[in-house]
Scaffold this motif. Structure first.
Motif, PDB file in Angstrom:
ATOM      1  N   THR A 196     -34.678  14.566  81.560  1.00 38.27           N
ATOM      2  CA  THR A 196     -35.654  14.513  80.474  1.00 38.27           C
ATOM      3  C   THR A 196     -36.841  15.383  80.860  1.00 38.27           C
ATOM      4  OG1 THR A 196     -34.974  12.301  79.806  1.00 38.27           O
ATOM      5  CG2 THR A 196     -37.173  13.006  79.133  1.00 38.27           C
ATOM      6  N   LEU A 197     -37.184  16.306  79.966  1.00 38.50           N
ATOM      7  CA  LEU A 197     -38.257  17.266  80.213  1.00 38.50           C
ATOM      8  C   LEU A 197     -39.292  17.212  79.101  1.00 38.50           C
ATOM      9  CD1 LEU A 197     -36.017  20.400  80.927  1.00 38.50           C
ATOM     10  CD2 LEU A 197     -36.882  18.753  82.598  1.00 38.50           C
TER      11      LEU A 197
ATOM     12  N   THR B 256     -45.356   8.912  76.921  1.00 38.19           N
ATOM     13  CA  THR B 256     -44.822   7.649  76.398  1.00 38.19           C
ATOM     14  C   THR B 256     -43.488   7.879  75.715  1.00 38.19           C
ATOM     15  OG1 THR B 256     -47.032   6.720  76.145  1.00 38.19           O
ATOM     16  CG2 THR B 256     -45.277   5.719  74.833  1.00 38.19           C
ATOM     17  N   LEU B 257     -43.406   8.919  74.896  1.00 42.11           N
ATOM     18  CA  LEU B 257     -42.160   9.222  74.198  1.00 42.11           C
ATOM     19  C   LEU B 257     -41.051   9.554  75.198  1.00 42.11           C
ATOM     20  CD1 LEU B 257     -40.790   9.528  71.438  1.00 42.11           C
ATOM     21  CD2 LEU B 257     -41.640  11.896  71.381  1.00 42.11           C
ATOM     22  N   ALA B 258     -41.373  10.309  76.223  1.00 43.01           N
ATOM     23  CA  ALA B 258     -40.366  10.693  77.230  1.00 43.01           C
ATOM     24  C   ALA B 258     -39.852   9.475  77.992  1.00 43.01           C
ATOM     25  CB  ALA B 258     -40.955  11.710  78.200  1.00 43.01           C
ATOM     26  N   THR B 259     -40.747   8.582  78.370  1.00 38.46           N
ATOM     27  CA  THR B 259     -40.328   7.449  79.199  1.00 38.46           C
ATOM     28  C   THR B 259     -39.755   6.294  78.390  1.00 38.46           C
ATOM     29  OG1 THR B 259     -42.602   6.601  79.257  1.00 38.46           O
ATOM     30  CG2 THR B 259     -41.896   8.020  81.094  1.00 38.46           C
ATOM     31  N   LYS B 260     -39.959   6.289  77.085  1.00 35.96           N
ATOM     32  CA  LYS B 260     -39.372   5.237  76.239  1.00 35.96           C
ATOM     33  C   LYS B 260     -38.085   5.703  75.556  1.00 35.96           C
ATOM     34  CE  LYS B 260     -43.566   2.675  75.445  1.00 35.96           C
ATOM     35  NZ  LYS B 260     -43.411   1.298  75.760  1.00 35.96           N
ATOM     36  N   SER B 261     -37.761   6.963  75.706  1.00 41.47           N
ATOM     37  CA  SER B 261     -36.549   7.518  75.106  1.00 41.47           C
ATOM     38  C   SER B 261     -35.514   7.733  76.207  1.00 41.47           C
ATOM     39  CB  SER B 261     -36.856   8.855  74.439  1.00 41.47           C
ATOM     40  OG  SER B 261     -37.838   8.698  73.442  1.00 41.47           O
ATOM     41  N   TRP B 262     -34.270   7.830  75.817  1.00 43.12           N
ATOM     42  CA  TRP B 262     -33.189   8.203  76.709  1.00 43.12           C
ATOM     43  C   TRP B 262     -33.123   7.316  77.958  1.00 43.12           C
ATOM     44  CZ3 TRP B 262     -36.301  12.747  75.265  1.00 43.12           C
ATOM     45  CH2 TRP B 262     -35.878  13.297  74.052  1.00 43.12           C
ATOM     46  N   SER B 263     -33.205   7.892  79.154  1.00 39.69           N
ATOM     47  CA  SER B 263     -33.011   7.120  80.393  1.00 39.69           C
ATOM     48  C   SER B 263     -34.268   6.408  80.868  1.00 39.69           C
ATOM     49  CB  SER B 263     -32.536   8.053  81.507  1.00 39.69           C
ATOM     50  OG  SER B 263     -33.583   8.943  81.879  1.00 39.69           O
ATOM     51  N   GLY B 264     -35.398   6.739  80.291  1.00 41.09           N
ATOM     52  CA  GLY B 264     -36.657   6.154  80.750  1.00 41.09           C
ATOM     53  C   GLY B 264     -37.297   6.937  81.876  1.00 41.09           C
ATOM     54  N   GLU B 265     -36.628   7.989  82.343  1.00 38.42           N
ATOM     55  CA  GLU B 265     -37.161   8.825  83.411  1.00 38.42           C
ATOM     56  C   GLU B 265     -37.804  10.078  82.829  1.00 38.42           C
ATOM     57  OE1 GLU B 265     -34.443   8.172  87.367  1.00 38.42           O
ATOM     58  OE2 GLU B 265     -34.070   9.932  86.145  1.00 38.42           O
ATOM     59  N   LEU B 266     -38.707  10.626  83.614  1.00 38.12           N
ATOM     60  CA  LEU B 266     -39.252  11.946  83.325  1.00 38.12           C
ATOM     61  C   LEU B 266     -38.907  12.814  84.517  1.00 38.12           C
ATOM     62  CD1 LEU B 266     -40.890  13.971  81.671  1.00 38.12           C
ATOM     63  CD2 LEU B 266     -42.934  13.141  82.851  1.00 38.12           C
ATOM     64  N   ASN B 267     -38.070  13.817  84.295  1.00 36.30           N
ATOM     65  CA  ASN B 267     -37.573  14.640  85.388  1.00 36.30           C
ATOM     66  C   ASN B 267     -38.303  15.960  85.546  1.00 36.30           C
ATOM     67  OD1 ASN B 267     -34.962  13.241  83.965  1.00 36.30           O
ATOM     68  ND2 ASN B 267     -35.106  12.915  86.166  1.00 36.30           N
ATOM     69  N   GLY B 268     -39.072  16.358  84.544  1.00 33.97           N
ATOM     70  CA  GLY B 268     -39.777  17.612  84.707  1.00 33.97           C
ATOM     71  C   GLY B 268     -40.740  17.926  83.586  1.00 33.97           C
ATOM     72  N   LEU B 269     -41.708  18.744  83.945  1.00 30.38           N
ATOM     73  CA  LEU B 269     -42.666  19.312  82.992  1.00 30.38           C
ATOM     74  C   LEU B 269     -42.500  20.822  83.032  1.00 30.38           C
ATOM     75  CD1 LEU B 269     -45.989  17.506  84.045  1.00 30.38           C
ATOM     76  CD2 LEU B 269     -44.457  16.851  82.182  1.00 30.38           C
ATOM     77  N   VAL B 270     -42.471  21.442  81.867  1.00 32.76           N
ATOM     78  CA  VAL B 270     -42.545  22.895  81.777  1.00 32.76           C
ATOM     79  C   VAL B 270     -43.811  23.175  80.980  1.00 32.76           C
ATOM     80  CG1 VAL B 270     -41.450  25.034  81.038  1.00 32.76           C
ATOM     81  CG2 VAL B 270     -40.030  23.117  81.821  1.00 32.76           C
TER      82      VAL B 270
ATOM     83  N   GLY C 146     -39.100  14.295  90.177  1.00 29.88           N
ATOM     84  CA  GLY C 146     -39.164  15.360  89.188  1.00 29.88           C
ATOM     85  C   GLY C 146     -39.941  16.569  89.666  1.00 29.88           C
ATOM     86  N   ARG C 147     -39.959  17.575  88.819  1.00 25.17           N
ATOM     87  CA  ARG C 147     -40.584  18.857  89.147  1.00 25.17           C
ATOM     88  C   ARG C 147     -41.526  19.311  88.035  1.00 25.17           C
ATOM     89  NH1 ARG C 147     -38.691  17.445  93.310  1.00 25.17           N
ATOM     90  NH2 ARG C 147     -37.087  18.464  94.531  1.00 25.17           N
ATOM     91  N   VAL C 148     -42.424  20.232  88.406  1.00 28.43           N
ATOM     92  CA  VAL C 148     -43.352  20.836  87.454  1.00 28.43           C
ATOM     93  C   VAL C 148     -43.184  22.347  87.531  1.00 28.43           C
ATOM     94  CG1 VAL C 148     -45.782  21.164  86.835  1.00 28.43           C
ATOM     95  CG2 VAL C 148     -45.016  18.960  87.744  1.00 28.43           C
ATOM     96  N   ILE C 149     -43.020  22.962  86.376  1.00 30.47           N
ATOM     97  CA  ILE C 149     -42.947  24.422  86.284  1.00 30.47           C
ATOM     98  C   ILE C 149     -44.144  24.885  85.460  1.00 30.47           C
ATOM     99  CG2 ILE C 149     -41.663  26.407  85.378  1.00 30.47           C
ATOM    100  CD1 ILE C 149     -39.102  24.716  85.799  1.00 30.47           C
ATOM    101  N   LEU C 150     -44.914  25.787  86.029  1.00 27.89           N
ATOM    102  CA  LEU C 150     -46.065  26.360  85.342  1.00 27.89           C
ATOM    103  C   LEU C 150     -45.685  27.774  84.906  1.00 27.89           C
ATOM    104  CD1 LEU C 150     -48.794  25.312  87.931  1.00 27.89           C
ATOM    105  CD2 LEU C 150     -48.075  24.080  85.889  1.00 27.89           C
ATOM    106  N   VAL C 151     -45.733  28.031  83.616  1.00 23.74           N
ATOM    107  CA  VAL C 151     -45.369  29.339  83.091  1.00 23.74           C
ATOM    108  C   VAL C 151     -46.597  30.237  83.131  1.00 23.74           C
ATOM    109  CG1 VAL C 151     -44.498  30.599  81.085  1.00 23.74           C
ATOM    110  CG2 VAL C 151     -43.569  28.329  81.649  1.00 23.74           C
ATOM    111  N   SER C 152     -46.411  31.430  83.643  1.00 23.98           N
ATOM    112  CA  SER C 152     -47.485  32.399  83.764  1.00 23.98           C
ATOM    113  C   SER C 152     -47.043  33.696  83.091  1.00 23.98           C
ATOM    114  CB  SER C 152     -47.792  32.622  85.251  1.00 23.98           C
ATOM    115  OG  SER C 152     -48.892  33.483  85.408  1.00 23.98           O
ATOM    116  N   SER C 153     -47.777  34.753  83.334  1.00 27.49           N
ATOM    117  CA  SER C 153     -47.400  36.046  82.773  1.00 27.49           C
ATOM    118  C   SER C 153     -47.712  37.139  83.781  1.00 27.49           C
ATOM    119  CB  SER C 153     -48.160  36.307  81.466  1.00 27.49           C
ATOM    120  OG  SER C 153     -49.473  36.755  81.738  1.00 27.49           O
ATOM    121  N   GLY C 154     -47.345  38.347  83.418  1.00 26.15           N
ATOM    122  CA  GLY C 154     -47.648  39.482  84.267  1.00 26.15           C
ATOM    123  C   GLY C 154     -49.137  39.679  84.485  1.00 26.15           C
ATOM    124  N   ALA C 155     -49.948  39.118  83.602  1.00 27.50           N
ATOM    125  CA  ALA C 155     -51.404  39.240  83.746  1.00 27.50           C
ATOM    126  C   ALA C 155     -51.913  38.473  84.962  1.00 27.50           C
ATOM    127  CB  ALA C 155     -52.098  38.755  82.483  1.00 27.50           C
TER     128      ALA C 155
END
Length: 160
Positions: free
Chosen positions: A6-7, A77-91, A138-147
């Motif tokens: 769950t992401l 809240t939506l992530a942890t109350k839906s599906w498996s109840g886990e939060l596996n990552g943030l993008v 879980g993991r966290v991915i931070l999206v960046s750019s060439g800037a």
């Protein structure tokens, strides 16, 4: 990590965020909470996933501004109350370019808005999500750019 992760993906209504949501669902079987300000675009994405891809109950969304704390808490809240109840990552992909221009021609308020979206919203959601992420390893991915690594004239707020 569970077999079906769950992401939470911010900036999920278009561009890179939309593509990440689709790839996560199609290629990794992920359950995704999409976060963005654009309700119409999120609804279109949800419709596409459910009706065109025939992937029911894989995508839910929160319409909101990432700078508002209640958007982060609603997504969590939506992530942890839906599906498996886990939060596996943030993008964390939501971001803005403005203000564009020399420091002398841009306002401090515009810079503050940029930092609220591009930096402080990330700190906020990570702080709220840490207990759930730790529990699920879980993991966290931070999206960046060439800037982030190349200089662009007038992009000072964005590049910092």
């Amino acid at each position: 990590m569970t077999a079906t992760p769950t992401l939470i993906i911010t900036g999920a209504s278009r561009g890179i965020g939309r593509s990440i949501a689709l790839l996560a669902i199609q290629n990794f079987g992920a359950n995704v909470i999409g976060v963005a300000r654009s309700q119409d675009a999120l609804q279109q994405l949800s419709h596409y996933i459910e009706n065109d891809l025939k992937l029911k109950d894989r995508f839910k969304f929160v319409v909101g501004d990432v700078t508002v704390e209640s958007t982060a808490t609603e997504a969590l809240t939506l992530a942890t109350k839906s599906w498996s109840g886990e939060l596996n990552g943030l993008v964390l992909n939501a971001g803005v370019l403005d203000p564009v221009g020399p420091v002398s021609g841009t306002s401090v308020e515009d810079w503050k808005r940029n930092f609220d979206i591009n930096f402080f919203s990330i700190v906020t959601i990570v702080q709220y999500a840490l207990p759930a992420l730790r529990a699920a390893k879980g993991r966290v991915i931070l999206v960046s750019s060439g800037a982030a690594i190349y200089a662009y004239h007038g992009w000072g707020a964005y590049s910092t």
